[in-house]
Design a protein around this motif. Structure first.
Motif, PDB file in Angstrom:
ATOM      1  N   LYS A   1     -21.232  17.917 -11.256  1.00  0.00           N
ATOM      2  CA  LYS A   1     -22.427  19.951 -11.800  1.00  0.00           C
ATOM      3  C   LYS A   1     -23.324  19.136 -10.368  1.00  0.00           C
ATOM      4  O   LYS A   1     -24.516  20.286  -9.632  1.00  0.00           O
ATOM      5  CB  LYS A   1     -22.995  18.742 -12.924  1.00  0.00           C
ATOM      6  CG  LYS A   1     -24.615  19.708 -13.168  1.00  0.00           C
ATOM      7  CD  LYS A   1     -24.618  21.187 -13.698  1.00  0.00           C
ATOM      8  CE  LYS A   1     -25.500  21.492 -13.841  1.00  0.00           C
ATOM      9  NZ  LYS A   1     -26.812  21.617 -12.901  1.00  0.00           N
TER      10      LYS A   1
ATOM     11  N   LYS B   1      -7.788  23.520 -16.722  1.00  0.00           N
ATOM     12  CA  LYS B   1      -9.589  23.654 -16.554  1.00  0.00           C
ATOM     13  C   LYS B   1      -9.643  23.063 -15.301  1.00  0.00           C
ATOM     14  O   LYS B   1      -9.945  23.904 -14.235  1.00  0.00           O
ATOM     15  CB  LYS B   1     -10.272  23.609 -17.451  1.00  0.00           C
ATOM     16  CG  LYS B   1     -10.209  24.445 -18.210  1.00  0.00           C
ATOM     17  CD  LYS B   1     -11.846  24.246 -19.721  1.00  0.00           C
ATOM     18  CE  LYS B   1     -12.386  25.897 -20.661  1.00  0.00           C
ATOM     19  NZ  LYS B   1     -12.937  26.004 -21.299  1.00  0.00           N
TER      20      LYS B   1
ATOM     21  N   ASN C   1     -15.508  17.675 -18.650  1.00  0.00           N
ATOM     22  CA  ASN C   1     -16.484  16.590 -19.635  1.00  0.00           C
ATOM     23  C   ASN C   1     -15.833  16.969 -20.847  1.00  0.00           C
ATOM     24  O   ASN C   1     -16.071  15.972 -21.264  1.00  0.00           O
ATOM     25  CB  ASN C   1     -17.561  17.393 -19.326  1.00  0.00           C
ATOM     26  CG  ASN C   1     -19.219  17.640 -18.534  1.00  0.00           C
ATOM     27  OD1 ASN C   1     -18.988  16.714 -18.221  1.00  0.00           O
ATOM     28  ND2 ASN C   1     -19.413  18.611 -19.253  1.00  0.00           N
ATOM     29  N   THR C   2     -14.714  17.667 -20.894  1.00  0.00           N
ATOM     30  CA  THR C   2     -14.046  17.765 -22.247  1.00  0.00           C
ATOM     31  C   THR C   2     -12.773  17.457 -21.687  1.00  0.00           C
ATOM     32  O   THR C   2     -11.489  17.447 -22.939  1.00  0.00           O
ATOM     33  CB  THR C   2     -13.523  19.438 -22.794  1.00  0.00           C
ATOM     34  OG1 THR C   2     -12.894  20.356 -21.574  1.00  0.00           O
ATOM     35  CG2 THR C   2     -15.040  20.020 -22.538  1.00  0.00           C
TER      36      THR C   2
ATOM     37  N   LYS D   1     -16.328  12.403 -17.464  1.00  0.00           N
ATOM     38  CA  LYS D   1     -17.527  13.569 -17.222  1.00  0.00           C
ATOM     39  C   LYS D   1     -18.291  12.263 -16.520  1.00  0.00           C
ATOM     40  O   LYS D   1     -19.614  13.164 -15.858  1.00  0.00           O
ATOM     41  CB  LYS D   1     -17.832  12.067 -19.043  1.00  0.00           C
ATOM     42  CG  LYS D   1     -17.661  12.724 -20.126  1.00  0.00           C
ATOM     43  CD  LYS D   1     -17.783  12.153 -21.376  1.00  0.00           C
ATOM     44  CE  LYS D   1     -17.379  13.368 -22.355  1.00  0.00           C
ATOM     45  NZ  LYS D   1     -18.042  12.652 -23.632  1.00  0.00           N
TER      46      LYS D   1
ATOM     47  N   ASP E   1     -18.282  26.614 -12.513  1.00  0.00           N
ATOM     48  CA  ASP E   1     -19.265  26.067 -14.090  1.00  0.00           C
ATOM     49  C   ASP E   1     -17.936  25.305 -15.132  1.00  0.00           C
ATOM     50  O   ASP E   1     -17.577  24.908 -15.745  1.00  0.00           O
ATOM     51  CB  ASP E   1     -20.024  26.726 -14.595  1.00  0.00           C
ATOM     52  CG  ASP E   1     -21.449  27.178 -14.047  1.00  0.00           C
ATOM     53  OD1 ASP E   1     -21.418  25.707 -13.511  1.00  0.00           O
ATOM     54  OD2 ASP E   1     -21.908  27.569 -14.032  1.00  0.00           O
ATOM     55  N   GLN E   2     -16.894  26.376 -15.356  1.00  0.00           N
ATOM     56  CA  GLN E   2     -15.812  25.993 -16.115  1.00  0.00           C
ATOM     57  C   GLN E   2     -15.204  24.984 -15.409  1.00  0.00           C
ATOM     58  O   GLN E   2     -15.203  24.408 -16.735  1.00  0.00           O
ATOM     59  CB  GLN E   2     -14.830  27.339 -15.561  1.00  0.00           C
ATOM     60  CG  GLN E   2     -15.097  28.626 -16.340  1.00  0.00           C
ATOM     61  CD  GLN E   2     -14.220  30.078 -16.728  1.00  0.00           C
ATOM     62  OE1 GLN E   2     -12.841  29.451 -15.576  1.00  0.00           O
ATOM     63  NE2 GLN E   2     -14.987  31.091 -16.533  1.00  0.00           N
TER      64      GLN E   2
ATOM     65  N   ASN F   1     -16.896  22.033 -16.976  1.00  0.00           N
ATOM     66  CA  ASN F   1     -16.851  21.759 -18.172  1.00  0.00           C
ATOM     67  C   ASN F   1     -15.536  21.183 -18.903  1.00  0.00           C
ATOM     68  O   ASN F   1     -15.563  20.993 -19.756  1.00  0.00           O
ATOM     69  CB  ASN F   1     -16.879  23.623 -19.474  1.00  0.00           C
ATOM     70  CG  ASN F   1     -16.452  23.547 -20.308  1.00  0.00           C
ATOM     71  OD1 ASN F   1     -15.283  23.609 -21.312  1.00  0.00           O
ATOM     72  ND2 ASN F   1     -17.456  23.104 -21.579  1.00  0.00           N
TER      73      ASN F   1
END
Length: 304
Positions: A115, A214, A208-209, A108, A201-202, A205
């Protein structure tokens, strides 16, 4: 032959008038620094002067267009280079995050940096030239190339039109670029095409997950993105070489035309000063002769 006082007077007056006109012409030439004061004085030279002036104007107009293009290319080069540097950094972070030893919180934290880097890329995609025109909007130069929608997705607002400008004999270079050609889609192994910023963006993501799939896909996507930007850099560099070469040619042509124009049009001051001094001496002599003649009658002339 009959000689009268009026004849002598007229001859002296005519000579003084001729010398005075020549002197006035020389002084007028020196005042403006030009050989030809009116086209009627030398029609052939005047025509040559107008032709050369028109040629100089055409050359300089073309140079101004190419100089605008060069400034635009320089701005593009900076934006493309910076974008590639950011992609390299994102890929480094992706490879770091792909390590199975990293905890979700660590990923994260990497996602936060990613980002920020993604936002920098968006800003670079909306770079303007020194005239305030957007570089990557195609011909919609007054519209930002990319905009972020309410849901965070990035949309391309430019068009796909690419304009070209002449740069030499039967040669043109690209003047406007479409943002989707520079920040281009990636095509994945399954044949799916994903937008440049959507792919980033993917990947974020996935950070973050802690989605390893991904993250790995993002690393592969960035390789394509990097190749696309590198190709754009190569095209930009090629166009700069062509334009600079043509600017050099135009500069040499303009200098040659101006030199020829100067030879025809500009006054040789040393020659003009010498001519003026000679004409002034002739004027003084004529005035002296006229003073003597005007004081003589015909009988005085006969007696002499």
């Amino acid at each position: 032959m009959k000689i009268s006082t009026s004849f002598l007077f007229d001859r002296a007056t005519e000579r003084m008038s001729t010398i005075q006109n020549k002197l006035a012409t020389t002084q007028a030439q020196m005042a403006v620094g030009k050989q030809i004061l009116a086209p009627s004085a030398a029609p052939d030279q005047a025509a040559a002067i107008q032709r050369l002036k028109g040629e100089v104007q055409r050359q300089e107009s073309h140079m101004r267009t190419l100089e605008v293009a060069m400034r635009r290319y320089t701005a593009e080069e900076t934006a493309l280079s910076s974008s590639n540097d950011i992609l390299i950094r994102i890929k480094e972070l992706g490879i770091q995050a792909a390590n199975d030893t990293l905890a979700p919180d660590d990923r994260k934290a990497i996602g936060v940096e990613m980002k920020a880097l993604r936002d920098q890329l968006l800003s670079l995609g909306n770079t303007r030239d020194d005239s305030g025109n957007y570089l990557f909007s195609g011909t919609r130069v007054n519209t930002p190339a990319f905009a972020e929608g309410p849901n965070g997705a990035v949309l391309y607002q430019g068009d796909q039109t690419q304009t070209r400008i002449p740069a030499g004999v039967e040669r043109t270079v690209q003047f406007t670029r479409a943002g989707t050609d520079v920040f281009s889609r990636v095509v994945r192994d399954n044949g799916q095409a994903v937008g440049f910023f959507d792919a980033l963006d993917q990947m974020i993501n996935g950070m973050n997950t802690s989605n390893s799939g991904k993250i790995q896909q993002g690393i592969a996507d960035i390789t394509q993105m990097h190749n696309s930007l590198t190709l754009s850099q190569a095209q930009n560099g090629s166009d700069q070489v062509v334009v600079q070469s043509q600017l050099d040619v135009l500069g040499e042509n303009t200098l040659r035309f101006k030199s020829t124009l100067s030879e025809i049009e500009d006054l040789d001051y040393a020659d003009a000063v010498a001519r003026m001094n000679k004409e002034m001496m002739g004027m003084e002599a004529a005035m002296g002769s006229f003073a003597k003649i005007s004081g003589l009658s015909l009988f005085d002339y006969i007696r002499s």
